[in-house]
Design an enzyme around this catalytic site. Structure first.
Site, PDB file in Angstrom:
ATOM      1  N   SER A 281       0.827  -1.193   0.000  1.00  0.00           N
ATOM      2  CA  SER A 281       0.000   0.000   0.000  1.00  0.00           C
ATOM      3  C   SER A 281       0.870   1.255   0.000  1.00  0.00           C
ATOM      4  O   SER A 281       1.724   1.420  -0.876  1.00  0.00           O
ATOM      5  CB  SER A 281      -0.946  -0.039   1.212  1.00  0.00           C
ATOM      6  N   ASP A 339      -8.733  -5.119  -6.363  1.00  0.00           N
ATOM      7  CA  ASP A 339      -8.278  -4.077  -5.443  1.00  0.00           C
ATOM      8  C   ASP A 339      -8.368  -2.714  -6.133  1.00  0.00           C
ATOM      9  O   ASP A 339      -7.910  -2.546  -7.272  1.00  0.00           O
ATOM     10  CB  ASP A 339      -6.836  -4.369  -5.018  1.00  0.00           C
ATOM     11  N   HIS A 378      -7.709  -5.486  -0.397  1.00  0.00           N
ATOM     12  CA  HIS A 378      -6.383  -4.846  -0.329  1.00  0.00           C
ATOM     13  C   HIS A 378      -5.506  -5.473   0.746  1.00  0.00           C
ATOM     14  O   HIS A 378      -4.355  -5.087   0.918  1.00  0.00           O
ATOM     15  CB  HIS A 378      -6.587  -3.352  -0.044  1.00  0.00           C
TER      16      HIS A 378
END
Length: 456
Positions: A281, A339, A378
């Protein structure tokens, strides 16, 4: 925001067709379980852009991806995100015992060379930094954001090389950063060689460039995006911001990283070196930015690879082009098909996808719910679970290495009920509370070896 790695509950589910009651026996991941000769280390780091290794995933490459993912996971597992603690924003575990306490498989093969910290002078600290509510806070100007690790002497001798890893922490604040950071592109000039910056300024000044006619503002912007490397302001700010007022670390994360990497290169001079950066991320974006910085500013003689998970877009077309000018830098992006974060901020704002993509799909696993939660899509541990069983888009999910399915639920509730794994199970015992000599329940202080120690 990532899944978390197992402390005690290591559950094996049958890798055959899902059954009404899934089998549960002990299973742990072995990241070095491949005994057959495989591709050269340089090939695993992308020397040939992973040609012939991606579909299906080569077992040795799959193992390396999982190892990098577990290094990322360690940053989540160790981060103290309890604002009640005077040590909020630091690592719960010191360098000496770090890998043992996050229960990294093959922990004895790796050691922490340095921790990395971000300062509070980043452009939008509320998106990334966590501060203690205690008046006795360990530091109000810094947050722990990752570490640099190396293979031990013994393990390096056995494999014939010295591996350096840089793991960047993502945010623990769900998706707040998406709205808070903003999506403005900013010149990457602070990361570029001085001669490169001067050339770019000349190109955009109008001297000798263009046909003498006029252009719309959109055309000018497109032209600038093609010539001037830019990255998202938030990523750049986190990486290069320093804080002279900090009593803990005055240096930027960039200075910390470059200083330690240079020290390690000198220390292990004469050995076969490589650098692998990794992050999930927001941490994935830092891995890309820092990997580019290393090769842009002098590291051209050893392979540098970034293995990133669920990475948001980092920079513009010119930044992507500039990365491509460094043949020793390779970037692999492991992305879940559903995602949404990797599509942020978006092409319309001038951003471009970067790196070689390994597209996986969490909907393939028979162990995962049909979740509509974008956080599950995610989740780092969910991605690693899929990698462990990925057989390509057309192949069926089948675990290729021993890896506990229970790891998925470390920080989410993504596993099916029949897996019998509790949700959000990676927590400190009693959330760090203990009863003192007076019978009062208080937050336990860290062991001496786990106390934050200034390093820069």
């Amino acid at each position: 925001m990532g899944g978390h790695q197992s402390k005690a509950h290591k559950t094996q589910l049958s890798v055959s067709e899902p059954k009404p009651a899934m089998d549960t026996t002990t299973q742990t991941q072995s990241t070095d379980s491949t005994t057959e000769p495989g591709p050269a280390w340089s090939a695993l780091l992308g020397e040939n852009n992973w040609a012939g290794l991606l579909d299906p995933l080569d077992l040795h490459l799959l193992t390396l991806i999982l190892r990098c993912g577990d290094f990322c996971q360690g940053t989540y597992d160790a981060f103290n995100n309890d604002a009640n603690s005077k040590y909020a924003g630091s690592s719960r575990y010191g360098k000496a015992s770090f890998f043992d306490k996050v229960m990294l498989q093959d922990a004895a093969n790796y050691e922490i060379a340095s921790f990395l910290y971000a300062t509070a002078l980043v452009s939008v600290p509320e998106a990334f930094l966590l501060h203690s509510m205690s008046r006795e806070s360990w530091d109000r100007e810094s947050n722990w954001i990752g570490y640099i690790a190396v293979t031990t002497d013994e393990y390096s001798k056995s494999i014939g090389r010295r591996e350096i890893y840089v793991a960047w922490r993502g945010t623990t604040r769900n998706y707040e950063w998406v709205n808070v950071l903003g999506a403005e592109l900013e010149s990457a000039a602070p990361l570029l060689k001085p001669d490169t910056v001067n050339n770019k300024l000349k190109q955009t000044s109008g001297d000798g460039d263009g046909d003498g006619g006029t252009s719309s503002s959109d055309e000018e912007e497109d032209d600038e995006n093609a010539k001037v490397p830019k990255v998202m302001r938030g990523w750049l700010s986190m990486y290069i911001s320093d804080d002279p007022k900090s009593a803990f670390t005055k240096s930027s994360a960039r200075v910390q990283l470059v200083t330690k990497i240079n020290e390690l290169r000198e220390k292990y001079k004469g050995e076969k070196l490589s650098i692998a950066l990794t992050g999930h991320s927001l941490g994935a974006s830092l891995a890309v930015v820092s990997g580019f910085d290393l090769v842009e500013n002098g590291i051209s003689d050893i392979p540098v690879a970034a293995f990133v998970f669920g990475c948001p877009q980092v920079g513009n077309k010119a930044f992507k082009t500039r990365i491509g000018q460094h043949p020793n830098l390779k970037i692999m992006h492991i992305r879940n098909k559903i995602d949404v974060i990797p599509h942020y901020p978006g092409r319309v704002l001038g951003y471009r996808y970067i790196g070689t993509e390994v597209l996986i799909d969490t909907r393939k696993s028979p162990y995962l719910k049909d979740s509509k939660d974008t956080g599950d899509w995610h989740n780092l541990q969910a991605m690693l679970h899929i990698v462990a069983g990925w057989n390509g888009e057309k192949g069926e999910f089948e675990l290729k290495v021993k890896r506990s399915v229970a790891l998925v639920n470390k920080s989410c509730d993504f596993l099916k009920t029949e897996c019998s794994v509790p949700a959000l199970w990676w927590v400190e015992k009693n959330k760090g509370m203990l009863r003192d000599e007076n019978g009062e329940w208080v937050l336990a202080p860290p062991a001496d070896e786990d106390l934050p120690v200034p390093e820069y």
